[in-house]
Scaffold this active site. Structure first.
Site, PDB file in Angstrom:
ATOM      1  N   LYS A  23       0.824  -1.211   0.000  1.00 12.58           N
ATOM      2  CA  LYS A  23       0.000   0.000   0.000  1.00 12.58           C
ATOM      3  C   LYS A  23       0.861   1.266   0.000  1.00 12.58           C
ATOM      4  O   LYS A  23       0.559   2.232  -0.694  1.00 12.58           O
ATOM      5  CB  LYS A  23      -0.932  -0.024   1.206  1.00 12.58           C
ATOM      6  CG  LYS A  23      -1.898   1.146   1.325  1.00 12.58           C
ATOM      7  CD  LYS A  23      -2.988   0.846   2.337  1.00 12.58           C
ATOM      8  CE  LYS A  23      -2.452   0.741   3.757  1.00 12.58           C
ATOM      9  NZ  LYS A  23      -2.114   2.060   4.348  1.00 12.58           N
ATOM     10  N   ARG A  28       2.665   6.143  -3.296  1.00 14.46           N
ATOM     11  CA  ARG A  28       3.731   6.958  -3.880  1.00 14.46           C
ATOM     12  C   ARG A  28       3.787   6.801  -5.392  1.00 14.46           C
ATOM     13  O   ARG A  28       4.076   7.763  -6.107  1.00 14.46           O
ATOM     14  CB  ARG A  28       5.064   6.582  -3.221  1.00 14.46           C
ATOM     15  CG  ARG A  28       5.148   7.082  -1.782  1.00 14.46           C
ATOM     16  CD  ARG A  28       6.156   6.273  -0.948  1.00 14.46           C
ATOM     17  NE  ARG A  28       6.302   6.850   0.384  1.00 14.46           N
ATOM     18  CZ  ARG A  28       5.443   6.664   1.381  1.00 14.46           C
ATOM     19  NH1 ARG A  28       4.365   5.902   1.198  1.00 14.46           N
ATOM     20  NH2 ARG A  28       5.660   7.225   2.555  1.00 14.46           N
ATOM     21  N   GLN A 171       6.820   9.815   7.361  1.00 14.38           N
ATOM     22  CA  GLN A 171       5.764  10.593   6.698  1.00 14.38           C
ATOM     23  C   GLN A 171       6.120  12.068   6.616  1.00 14.38           C
ATOM     24  O   GLN A 171       5.929  12.705   5.573  1.00 14.38           O
ATOM     25  CB  GLN A 171       4.435  10.375   7.409  1.00 14.38           C
ATOM     26  CG  GLN A 171       3.909   8.957   7.256  1.00 14.38           C
ATOM     27  CD  GLN A 171       2.509   8.767   7.811  1.00 14.38           C
ATOM     28  OE1 GLN A 171       1.807   9.722   8.087  1.00 14.38           O
ATOM     29  NE2 GLN A 171       2.100   7.519   7.969  1.00 14.38           N
ATOM     30  N   ASP A 318       4.319  -0.246  11.963  1.00  5.86           N
ATOM     31  CA  ASP A 318       3.009  -0.828  11.642  1.00  5.86           C
ATOM     32  C   ASP A 318       2.821  -2.205  12.270  1.00  5.86           C
ATOM     33  O   ASP A 318       1.683  -2.698  12.350  1.00  5.86           O
ATOM     34  CB  ASP A 318       2.825  -0.944  10.131  1.00  5.86           C
ATOM     35  CG  ASP A 318       2.510   0.394   9.484  1.00  5.86           C
ATOM     36  OD1 ASP A 318       2.094   1.315  10.211  1.00  5.86           O
ATOM     37  OD2 ASP A 318       2.683   0.520   8.259  1.00  5.86           O
ATOM     38  N   ARG A 349      -3.271   3.847  18.628  1.00  3.06           N
ATOM     39  CA  ARG A 349      -3.092   2.427  18.307  1.00  3.06           C
ATOM     40  C   ARG A 349      -2.473   1.682  19.485  1.00  3.06           C
ATOM     41  O   ARG A 349      -2.916   0.577  19.823  1.00  3.06           O
ATOM     42  CB  ARG A 349      -2.221   2.268  17.060  1.00  3.06           C
ATOM     43  CG  ARG A 349      -1.848   0.823  16.739  1.00  3.06           C
ATOM     44  CD  ARG A 349      -1.186   0.706  15.393  1.00  3.06           C
ATOM     45  NE  ARG A 349      -2.133   0.995  14.334  1.00  3.06           N
ATOM     46  CZ  ARG A 349      -1.788   1.269  13.083  1.00  3.06           C
ATOM     47  NH1 ARG A 349      -0.506   1.299  12.743  1.00  3.06           N
ATOM     48  NH2 ARG A 349      -2.688   1.506  12.162  1.00  3.06           N
ATOM     49  N   ARG A 392      -4.902  -2.489  11.650  1.00  5.00           N
ATOM     50  CA  ARG A 392      -3.812  -3.299  12.197  1.00  5.00           C
ATOM     51  C   ARG A 392      -4.280  -4.082  13.423  1.00  5.00           C
ATOM     52  O   ARG A 392      -3.940  -5.260  13.599  1.00  5.00           O
ATOM     53  CB  ARG A 392      -2.628  -2.414  12.575  1.00  5.00           C
ATOM     54  CG  ARG A 392      -2.109  -1.506  11.486  1.00  5.00           C
ATOM     55  CD  ARG A 392      -1.412  -2.244  10.385  1.00  5.00           C
ATOM     56  NE  ARG A 392      -0.927  -1.316   9.366  1.00  5.00           N
ATOM     57  CZ  ARG A 392      -0.579  -1.647   8.141  1.00  5.00           C
ATOM     58  NH1 ARG A 392      -0.669  -2.914   7.758  1.00  5.00           N
ATOM     59  NH2 ARG A 392      -0.164  -0.741   7.281  1.00  5.00           N
TER      60      ARG A 392
END
Length: 434
Positions: A23, A28, A171, A318, A349, A392
């Protein structure tokens, strides 16, 4: 809201399978193909809610795309950095990765755009990148007390800057790189520590001039000329990580995953598993591909606790939920050190992961500096669990369900659509009753 009822038995993982295309690389590739001149052809493009949001956004900006869902191919007619002005808001939904990338790109355009997002993104801080883009010469204005909507007025005269990283965030780095590709002078990013490098790798493949050294990244826009390319996207490692953990933990498992992306800045879980005593065979390594890939052969093994250092953390960001599950089933104690930057990026998370695993009898100590997980924790189902709309966490809980014969319910299971809509059906294809 959809709930998923787990099965009253344990399973092992057995057989061969492929996971969807990566993903992060796909996001990108769409952006670079849209910015470039000429045609870009993308193979093994896998649809999910996140990527659908990115596709729709660039179509709104006037980019022509042809998509073949059955063959997983996409063709993009590049805009050569010429996009249509848009009077209405550009909707990011809750795609956090897209937010940083698109902020950087819009800063290079001579128009004004407004970004809006879902509940998660409205509350997600973006000030660090906004300040950097403002320093380069773009104008950014928050339109409410929330972080979104955000008005961005770009410039064709952005000036390169020197940025000393205070947060090890791929990011923020990537958003700054996209802005720097079209600046009037070079940008230097002095690294706090290495992070995922998909942006640098793919941008150079499309014609950028980005030099990466251990301590610094230099973007030279004078030598940048983006041109459409052909690209095959390897299997998503974060998706593969779920099956890796599941096979390692489920007695009697033997599973082969084909053509999984093996970019060294993404495969931190493999290093963690190795340090926990796992032996995972890698075969059929790609040659001369833009992003490396290969086949993984995983068999069930006994794991032991380990210490995950600060330098490893950016490469497992992740995978922290699934690593927490692995650690709880290993022998001994696992410590994830110096998670301050991770807390800044995914605090919800981590908090939700701890809450939901506690409902399965798995406990851990979490603070701003570390996560400590004792091993040999047997799963005792105390209550139904909830994904908190986090894909996730939802998928990690599905893997956990295969380790107990006590059924439970996973609420808001539709969160998996964000990245891997077919996860449950794909997983069932390689599950065999233990």
């Amino acid at each position: 809201m959809f709930n998923f009822n787990t099965q009253p038995k344990k399973y092992k993982f057995e057989g061969d399978m492929s996971v969807p295309g990566d993903k992060s690389i796909a996001h990108r590739a769409i952006i670079l193909g849209s910015l470039a001149k000429g045609v870009t052809q993308i193979s093994n493009f896998s649809f999910s809610e996140d990527l659908t949001t990115t596709v729709k956004l660039f179509q709104t900006l006037g980019v022509k795309m042809h998509i073949e869902p059955t063959t997983k191919d996409m063709i993009i007619k590049g805009s050569n950095h010429n996009f249509e002005p848009v009077s209405h808001n550009l909707n990011l939904n809750n795609v956090g990765e897209l937010q940083s990338l698109i902020m950087g790109m819009l800063a290079t355009l001579p128009d004004t755009y407004t970004l809006q997002g879902g509940e998660f993104l409205r509350k997600r801080p973006s000030d660090n990148l906004a300040v950097l883009l403002d320093d380069m010469g773009a104008g950014l204005t928050r339109l409410s007390d929330d972080y979104l909507p955000l008005r961005i007025t770009g410039s064709t005269n952005l000036q390169g800057i020197t940025y000393q990283q205070d947060i090890a965030s791929a990011q923020i780095k990537s958003g700054l790189i996209f802005a720097s590709l079209f600046a009037d002078s070079p940008t230097e990013i002095i690294r706090k520590m290495p992070t995922r490098n998909h942006t640098e790798v793919l941008a150079n493949y499309f014609g950028a001039d980005i030099k990466t050294n251990p301590d610094i990244i230099i973007v030279n826009p004078k030598n940048t000329e983006l041109t459409g390319q052909n690209l095959t996207i390897p299997g998503d490692f974060s998706s593969a990580a779920l099956y890796i953990a599941g096979a390692l933990l489920s007695e009697g498992s033997s599973l082969t995953l084909h053509k999984v992306g093996l970019n060294s800045t993404r495969t931190g879980l493999l290093e963690v598993a190795k340090h926990m005593g796992a032996i995972i065979e890698i075969t059929n390594l790609s040659k001369n591909s833009v992003e490396p890939y290969g086949d993984l052969i995983i068999k069930s093994q006994t794991l032991h606790g380990t210490v995950i250092t600060a330098k490893q953390v950016p490469f497992i960001i992740d995978e922290i939920p699934i690593i927490a599950l692995m650690a709880s089933q290993a022998t001994g104690k696992t410590i994830i050190e110096d998670v301050h930057d991770v807390h800044l990026q995914i605090s919800d998370r981590i908090r939700n992961m701890r809450v939901e695993l506690a409902k399965l009898g798995i406990v851990m100590d979490v603070n701003d500096n570390s996560i400590v997980i004792q091993g040999n924790q047997e799963i005792h189902v105390k209550d139904d669990v909830d994904s908190h709309n986090d894909h996730r966490i939802a998928m990690m809980l599905c893997v956990a369900s295969n380790l107990t014969a006590t059924p439970f319910q996973i609420k808001n299971i539709e969160a998996i659509d964000i990245s891997y809509p077919d996860f449950i059906s794909d997983m069932k294809k390689v599950l065999v009753g233990a």
